[in-house]
Scaffold this motif. Structure first.
Motif, short mmCIF file in Angstrom:
data_model
loop_
_atom_site.label_atom_id
_atom_site.label_comp_id
_atom_site.label_asym_id
_atom_site.label_seq_id
_atom_site.Cartn_x
_atom_site.Cartn_y
_atom_site.Cartn_z
N GLU A 82 0.84 -1.22 0.00
CA GLU A 82 0.00 0.00 0.00
C GLU A 82 0.86 1.25 0.00
O GLU A 82 0.57 2.22 -0.71
CB GLU A 82 -0.89 0.04 1.25
N PHE A 83 1.93 1.22 0.81
CA PHE A 83 2.77 2.41 0.91
C PHE A 83 3.51 2.67 -0.40
O PHE A 83 3.63 3.82 -0.83
CB PHE A 83 3.74 2.32 2.08
N ALA A 84 4.02 1.62 -1.02
CA ALA A 84 4.70 1.80 -2.30
C ALA A 84 3.76 2.42 -3.32
O ALA A 84 4.14 3.34 -4.06
CB ALA A 84 5.23 0.46 -2.81
N ALA A 85 2.51 1.96 -3.34
CA ALA A 85 1.52 2.51 -4.28
C ALA A 85 1.19 3.96 -3.96
O ALA A 85 1.08 4.80 -4.86
CB ALA A 85 0.25 1.66 -4.27
N LEU A 86 1.04 4.30 -2.69
CA LEU A 86 0.70 5.69 -2.34
C LEU A 86 1.87 6.62 -2.63
O LEU A 86 1.68 7.76 -3.04
CB LEU A 86 0.20 5.82 -0.90
N ALA A 87 3.10 6.13 -2.47
CA ALA A 87 4.27 6.95 -2.80
C ALA A 87 4.34 7.21 -4.30
O ALA A 87 4.64 8.33 -4.73
CB ALA A 87 5.54 6.27 -2.31
N GLY A 132 -8.10 7.70 -1.54
CA GLY A 132 -8.14 6.64 -0.53
C GLY A 132 -7.87 7.17 0.86
O GLY A 132 -8.52 8.11 1.32
N ARG A 133 -6.88 6.59 1.54
CA ARG A 133 -6.52 7.01 2.90
C ARG A 133 -5.40 8.04 2.89
O ARG A 133 -4.64 8.18 3.84
CB ARG A 133 -6.09 5.81 3.74
N ALA A 172 9.77 5.21 0.77
CA ALA A 172 9.43 4.21 -0.25
C ALA A 172 10.71 3.62 -0.84
O ALA A 172 10.80 2.39 -1.03
CB ALA A 172 8.57 4.84 -1.34
N ALA A 173 11.71 4.46 -1.12
CA ALA A 173 12.96 3.96 -1.67
C ALA A 173 13.71 3.10 -0.65
O ALA A 173 14.32 2.10 -1.01
CB ALA A 173 13.84 5.14 -2.10
#
Length: 176
Positions: A82-87, A132-133, A172-173
């Motif tokens: 989820e975090f990779a996608a939001l980044a 989203g969130r 993310a990186a």
């Protein structure tokens, strides 16, 4: 084991809400989380767990942090995916010429009406975009520097914590 990124709200902002990153790691490990790491001293935590429920992860961390610190520490978690996608989306949402891009990480997704209310705060100072969130504050040059909520949208978001686009990209990186 699943990997999650957790974001702590309102820590290390003054003398009364101090929570050093070493103590955050210690408490998370005492709670049974593994592979715990932190990034800078603003409440960014990566951890691994057998738990699959975001709500259970957040509740376990919040309870453990409150016991250790003596004050509430709202915690917002995202799976690594989820975090990779939001980044990635945060990078796509940004605009050229911005003075700042704050990313609000929310505990709960807004209803469509709430999202419209947040986005309606957009104006000369900048634009609010809800996905989203996550809510993005895209701040135009000339906003009052140091004001992290010049559009006055944060109060509409529920439990949230913000990070700059730079911190989101760095995490993310580093962790995804």
């Amino acid at each position: 084991m699943a990997t999650y990124l957790a974001f702590l709200r309102a820590i290390n902002l003054g003398a009364k809400r101090v929570f050093p990153k070493g103590d955050i790691r210690r408490v998370a490990e005492e709670l049974g989380f593994e592979d715990v790491d932190t990034h800078i001293n603003t409440g960014n935590v990566r951890l691994s767990t057998r738990m699959r429920s975001r709500a259970r992860i957040e509740a376990a961390l919040e309870q453990g942090f409150a016991r250790d610190r003596g004050f509430e520490v709202p915690t917002i978690a995202y799976s690594q995916r989820e975090f990779a996608a939001l980044a990635e989306e945060a990078t796509a949402v940004t605009r050229p010429g911005l003075a700042r891009h704050y990313v609000y990480l929310m505990k709960d997704e807004l209803t469509p009406a709430q999202a419209r209310a947040v986005e309606s705060t957009s104006g000369d100072k900048g634009e609010m975009v809800v996905r989203g969130r996550v809510a993005h504050a895209l701040l135009a040059p000339g906003y009052q520097d140091g004001d992290v909520d010049p559009l006055r949208a944060a109060k509409l978001l529920g439990t949230t914590t913000s990070r700059t686009l730079t911190v989101i990209s760095t995490l993310a990186a580093k962790w995804c």
